[in-house]
Design a protein around this motif. Structure first.
Motif, mmCIF file in Angstrom:
data_model
loop_
_atom_site.group_PDB
_atom_site.id
_atom_site.type_symbol
_atom_site.label_atom_id
_atom_site.label_comp_id
_atom_site.label_asym_id
_atom_site.label_seq_id
_atom_site.Cartn_x
_atom_site.Cartn_y
_atom_site.Cartn_z
ATOM 1 N N LEU A 135 0.858 -1.181 0.000
ATOM 2 C CA LEU A 135 0.000 0.000 0.000
ATOM 3 C C LEU A 135 0.894 1.232 0.000
ATOM 4 C CD1 LEU A 135 -2.475 -1.101 2.825
ATOM 5 C CD2 LEU A 135 -2.682 -1.502 0.373
ATOM 6 N N ASP A 136 0.540 2.265 -0.759
ATOM 7 C CA ASP A 136 1.358 3.484 -0.767
ATOM 8 C C ASP A 136 1.469 4.054 0.641
ATOM 9 O OD1 ASP A 136 1.894 3.298 -3.442
ATOM 10 O OD2 ASP A 136 0.453 4.827 -4.053
ATOM 11 N N VAL A 137 0.350 4.215 1.307
ATOM 12 C CA VAL A 137 0.369 4.654 2.707
ATOM 13 C C VAL A 137 -0.903 4.180 3.398
ATOM 14 C CG1 VAL A 137 -0.584 6.955 2.248
ATOM 15 C CG2 VAL A 137 0.751 6.601 4.291
ATOM 16 N N LEU A 138 -0.730 3.587 4.551
ATOM 17 C CA LEU A 138 -1.854 3.123 5.357
ATOM 18 C C LEU A 138 -1.958 4.041 6.573
ATOM 19 C CD1 LEU A 138 -4.051 0.975 5.856
ATOM 20 C CD2 LEU A 138 -2.340 -0.301 7.158
ATOM 21 N N CYS A 139 -3.124 4.641 6.763
ATOM 22 C CA CYS A 139 -3.342 5.564 7.873
ATOM 23 C C CYS A 139 -4.304 4.947 8.879
ATOM 24 C CB CYS A 139 -3.960 6.868 7.376
ATOM 25 S SG CYS A 139 -2.964 7.747 6.172
ATOM 26 N N VAL A 140 -4.039 5.184 10.140
ATOM 27 C CA VAL A 140 -4.966 4.799 11.199
ATOM 28 C C VAL A 140 -5.582 6.098 11.713
ATOM 29 C CG1 VAL A 140 -5.247 3.702 13.444
ATOM 30 C CG2 VAL A 140 -3.572 2.802 11.824
ATOM 31 N N MET A 141 -6.915 6.126 11.709
ATOM 32 C CA MET A 141 -7.628 7.331 12.082
ATOM 33 C C MET A 141 -7.916 7.341 13.588
ATOM 34 S SD MET A 141 -7.424 8.060 9.038
ATOM 35 C CE MET A 141 -8.016 9.703 9.169
#
Length: 122
Positions: free
Chosen positions: A68-74
């Protein structure tokens, strides 16, 4: 900082980089504030908060490794994947669905509800 130590070719390459170039996006996407601003803008949610970002996150799904290019946790625990694409020649929708399901399978305990959102950036 002195740029004299870099070759002419290196300077020209750096000057021509754009955010949609993989190397530049990888560098920029490692910053939580940048990812938060991208998601706030694209989703029109100014209150959205990113807790953690992982550039080049690797997930193994169905015996296949995806990056994944970037995985964010909200802040609410949801996962968001930001993929930077230069063109529309690829099967982006199919890939985003696969990435979303792979992220759900990798980060969600069995039987738990989650929110995974895949966003295509052009």
């Amino acid at each position: 900082m002195s740029y004299d130590k870099y070759s002419k070719a290196t300077k020209e390459t750096a000057e021509n980089l754009r955010i949609i170039d993989d190397a530049m996006f990888r560098l920029v996407a490692g910053r939580k504030g940048v990812c938060q601003e991208i998601l706030r803008t694209l989703l029109d949610k100014p209150e959205l908060k990113v807790i953690r970002v992982t550039p080049q996150s690797v997930i193994t799904s169905l015996h296949r490794e995806i990056i994944l290019d970037v995985l964010c946790v909200m802040e609410n625990g949801a996962y968001m994947n930001i993929e930077m694409q230069k063109g529309s020649g690829n099967d982006d929708i199919k890939r985003n669905r696969f990435y979303a399901s792979s992220t759900t399978a990798a980060y969600t305990p069995k039987g738990a509800a989650t929110t995974v959102f895949a966003k295509r950036c052009v």
